[in-house]
Design a protein around this motif. Sequence first.
Motif, PDB file in Angstrom:
ATOM      1  N   ILE A   1      43.568  45.112  31.606  1.00 47.27           N
ATOM      2  CA  ILE A   1      42.488  45.940  31.058  1.00 47.27           C
ATOM      3  C   ILE A   1      42.308  47.202  31.904  1.00 47.27           C
ATOM      4  O   ILE A   1      42.072  48.294  31.384  1.00 47.27           O
ATOM      5  CB  ILE A   1      41.181  45.130  30.994  1.00 47.27           C
ATOM      6  CG1 ILE A   1      41.271  44.049  29.901  1.00 47.27           C
ATOM      7  CG2 ILE A   1      39.971  46.036  30.750  1.00 47.27           C
ATOM      8  CD1 ILE A   1      40.110  43.075  29.893  1.00 47.27           C
TER       9      ILE A   1
ATOM     10  N   LYS B   1      43.576  34.780  34.025  1.00 49.55           N
ATOM     11  CA  LYS B   1      42.319  35.532  33.914  1.00 49.55           C
ATOM     12  C   LYS B   1      42.394  36.838  34.705  1.00 49.55           C
ATOM     13  O   LYS B   1      42.051  37.913  34.195  1.00 49.55           O
ATOM     14  CB  LYS B   1      41.146  34.668  34.422  1.00 49.55           C
ATOM     15  CG  LYS B   1      40.959  33.368  33.675  1.00 49.55           C
ATOM     16  CD  LYS B   1      39.714  32.637  34.117  1.00 49.55           C
ATOM     17  CE  LYS B   1      39.688  32.279  35.593  1.00 49.55           C
ATOM     18  NZ  LYS B   1      40.789  31.368  35.995  1.00 49.55           N
ATOM     19  N   SER B   2      42.817  36.753  35.962  1.00 51.09           N
ATOM     20  CA  SER B   2      42.908  37.971  36.776  1.00 51.09           C
ATOM     21  C   SER B   2      43.949  38.924  36.220  1.00 51.09           C
ATOM     22  O   SER B   2      43.768  40.154  36.254  1.00 51.09           O
ATOM     23  CB  SER B   2      43.250  37.608  38.223  1.00 51.09           C
ATOM     24  OG  SER B   2      42.200  36.872  38.831  1.00 51.09           O
TER      25      SER B   2
ATOM     26  N   TYR C   1      35.495  48.389  38.691  1.00 52.66           N
ATOM     27  CA  TYR C   1      36.362  47.203  38.824  1.00 52.66           C
ATOM     28  C   TYR C   1      36.238  46.624  40.217  1.00 52.66           C
ATOM     29  O   TYR C   1      36.391  47.338  41.218  1.00 52.66           O
ATOM     30  CB  TYR C   1      37.806  47.599  38.533  1.00 52.66           C
ATOM     31  CG  TYR C   1      38.829  46.498  38.722  1.00 52.66           C
ATOM     32  CD1 TYR C   1      38.634  45.227  38.172  1.00 52.66           C
ATOM     33  CD2 TYR C   1      40.001  46.734  39.446  1.00 52.66           C
ATOM     34  CE1 TYR C   1      39.588  44.236  38.342  1.00 52.66           C
ATOM     35  CE2 TYR C   1      40.960  45.751  39.613  1.00 52.66           C
ATOM     36  CZ  TYR C   1      40.751  44.501  39.063  1.00 52.66           C
ATOM     37  OH  TYR C   1      41.693  43.512  39.226  1.00 52.66           O
TER      38      TYR C   1
ATOM     39  N   LEU D   1      32.113  42.207  32.061  1.00 50.71           N
ATOM     40  CA  LEU D   1      33.120  41.164  31.836  1.00 50.71           C
ATOM     41  C   LEU D   1      33.486  40.622  33.203  1.00 50.71           C
ATOM     42  O   LEU D   1      34.013  41.356  34.040  1.00 50.71           O
ATOM     43  CB  LEU D   1      34.349  41.737  31.133  1.00 50.71           C
ATOM     44  CG  LEU D   1      35.536  40.779  30.954  1.00 50.71           C
ATOM     45  CD1 LEU D   1      35.144  39.575  30.096  1.00 50.71           C
ATOM     46  CD2 LEU D   1      36.737  41.501  30.355  1.00 50.71           C
TER      47      LEU D   1
ATOM     48  N   ASP E   1      36.091  40.459  39.084  1.00 46.53           N
ATOM     49  CA  ASP E   1      36.922  39.275  39.308  1.00 46.53           C
ATOM     50  C   ASP E   1      36.338  38.485  40.474  1.00 46.53           C
ATOM     51  O   ASP E   1      36.483  38.878  41.625  1.00 46.53           O
ATOM     52  CB  ASP E   1      38.363  39.695  39.612  1.00 46.53           C
ATOM     53  CG  ASP E   1      39.356  38.541  39.436  1.00 46.53           C
ATOM     54  OD1 ASP E   1      38.900  37.401  39.223  1.00 46.53           O
ATOM     55  OD2 ASP E   1      40.571  38.788  39.506  1.00 46.53           O
TER      56      ASP E   1
ATOM     57  N   LEU F   1      42.346  40.911  33.483  1.00 45.38           N
ATOM     58  CA  LEU F   1      41.494  41.990  33.985  1.00 45.38           C
ATOM     59  C   LEU F   1      42.333  43.154  34.509  1.00 45.38           C
ATOM     60  O   LEU F   1      42.003  44.322  34.281  1.00 45.38           O
ATOM     61  CB  LEU F   1      40.579  41.470  35.092  1.00 45.38           C
ATOM     62  CG  LEU F   1      39.546  40.402  34.715  1.00 45.38           C
ATOM     63  CD1 LEU F   1      38.531  40.235  35.832  1.00 45.38           C
ATOM     64  CD2 LEU F   1      38.847  40.725  33.414  1.00 45.38           C
ATOM     65  N   ARG F   2      43.417  42.849  35.193  1.00 47.99           N
ATOM     66  CA  ARG F   2      44.271  43.914  35.733  1.00 47.99           C
ATOM     67  C   ARG F   2      44.960  44.686  34.609  1.00 47.99           C
ATOM     68  O   ARG F   2      45.203  45.894  34.733  1.00 47.99           O
ATOM     69  CB  ARG F   2      45.309  43.322  36.687  1.00 47.99           C
ATOM     70  CG  ARG F   2      44.701  42.705  37.955  1.00 47.99           C
ATOM     71  CD  ARG F   2      45.771  42.186  38.888  1.00 47.99           C
ATOM     72  NE  ARG F   2      46.551  43.288  39.430  1.00 47.99           N
ATOM     73  CZ  ARG F   2      47.686  43.115  40.122  1.00 47.99           C
ATOM     74  NH1 ARG F   2      48.157  41.886  40.317  1.00 47.99           N
ATOM     75  NH2 ARG F   2      48.342  44.159  40.582  1.00 47.99           N
TER      76      ARG F   2
ATOM     77  N   VAL G   1      33.956  45.381  35.320  1.00 46.48           N
ATOM     78  CA  VAL G   1      34.992  44.362  35.191  1.00 46.48           C
ATOM     79  C   VAL G   1      35.106  43.704  36.559  1.00 46.48           C
ATOM     80  O   VAL G   1      35.577  44.320  37.523  1.00 46.48           O
ATOM     81  CB  VAL G   1      36.328  44.986  34.747  1.00 46.48           C
ATOM     82  CG1 VAL G   1      37.427  43.921  34.698  1.00 46.48           C
ATOM     83  CG2 VAL G   1      36.172  45.635  33.377  1.00 46.48           C
TER      84      VAL G   1
END
Length: 557
Positions: free
Chosen positions: A392, A385-386, A413, A513, A487, A389-390, A485
């Motif tokens: 993206i 998952k992380s 972010y 997100l 996390d 995001l990274r 975004v």
Amino acid sequence: MLTVNQLTKRYGDVTIFQNVSFTVNPGERVGLVGPNGCGKTTLLRMVTGEVAPTAGSVALVPGDLRVGYLPQGLEPAPGETLHDFLYPQLRELAALEAALEQHALAMAESPGDPAVWDAYSKTLARIERLSRAYQPGSAEAVLAGLDLADVAPDTPAGILSGGQKTRLSLARVLLGGPELLLLDEPTNHLDIGALEWLEVWLAGFPGAALIVSHDRTFLDRTVNRVVAFDPETLSASSYTGNYTDYVAAVIKARDKQWAEYRDQVVEIARLRRDARQTMANAQHAERDSTSDSARRLAKKAAKKAKAKEKRLERYLERADLVEKPGCSWQMKLVFEDLPAGGRDVLHLERLAVGYAPGAPLLGDINLTLRAGERIALLGPNGCGKSTLLRTIMGEIAPLAGRVRAGANIHIGYQAQEQETLDPEANALAALLAVAAMSHTEARKFLHYFLFAGDEVFTPVAALSYGERARLMLALMVARGCNLLVLDEPINHLDVPARERFEQAMAAYEGTVLAVVHDRYFVDRFATGIWVAEGGTVTRYIDRAEYQKVRAVTDVIL
């Protein structure tokens, strides 16, 4: 099992809490709640003996009660393997067995020496106690429940991820055979599956537990009593029931206090008005008095007015006066002046993410994030998952496919490890670097995020995790981001800050997100669910479908 009696802790002239008392009985699960900085961790460390109280006492019954303590940020020793970290008692057992041999030799040489016999008996009792606590057969279930079953026992614990270290630390405490558990934020870095496994484990745990957590669903499902710290009075109060019961009790008490306070305000106003009117009448009678009888009546009126003033003074000096309920100072999140973007905010096209070509963590991702959506990205720890995001954010190159942002999209972010913050900068400098504000405007803005006075000059490296999370949110607000975004955005926020963040998300008109494991937050925040499963990411249309899948399968647990 545990008695906390009139505990007070001061650091210099600063009082953290005072006169805190409560008990934890066998079988009880007690939640310790309150905003960050109110002393919850300090109290746990007092129970373990790591911190001495300024006043008061802590008593454990029996005195040799096995206490399992999970602190925040427990780190393995350099070179320590997973097995060695999980079973620290094995090293002590080996040392005790060697000591027992020495005591046996001493007994043979001095059979009548009571000190030698006493040392032998105490060492033997300690060995027996540790042997009972060491149950290697139970390790498999605990490690599997915490998603560590695939990690080899000889793996150096230091190379594990932050989330794996947290779960490993929790496994070590649970496997130590505790009779009293002290858990400081055990839910940090646990995915939904591990959270629910821990809830089941605690339900079957025969001992007692004192738990610090900001996960409201976890507290609802585990605790049967709440001890709540009040930063205004520096005290703590005990409430029967789970977290929801505690909140209901607090609201009821606050409503009652408001009603009594309003009645009191009305009564004080009536007494003042009555005293003023009587005094005005007395003064008028004295001015108009032309005879002895009139003057006597004027004096009586003045005496009556003085009596009413005294009555008002006595009322105001009563010990049982109701104080005006205070308004808690909470983080203010207001997202304003967002730049207008297109209907499609983010496109993921045949995307594969990971670190090794040919071995993606997640692949064949074809998803579109639309304007205004609030998507919760779920999945077990370590599934990618992380990393997604990274990717993206452009920090990691895709292994395949591409990420395409929509027109006029400004992304904010928040990284899980908060590494995007400059450790040398302070909150004021960080804000001025991204926002056209004067120093006065910037300090006022940071005040909304609970940075008061000289706290704005504290270097990022010296801030707590919760303070860093607040600062990152402040910077995103100041930049006017229309896509967030996030996390684990609320991992280190206390409950008041989490609730304020939820309110902001409800009012936020941009797109979000977020990787998040707080089920309470997901239920109130998400308009859609993305789930990392089966080597890809699956979209669920709405929360109803998400709940249906959860009820039928365990794919996201």
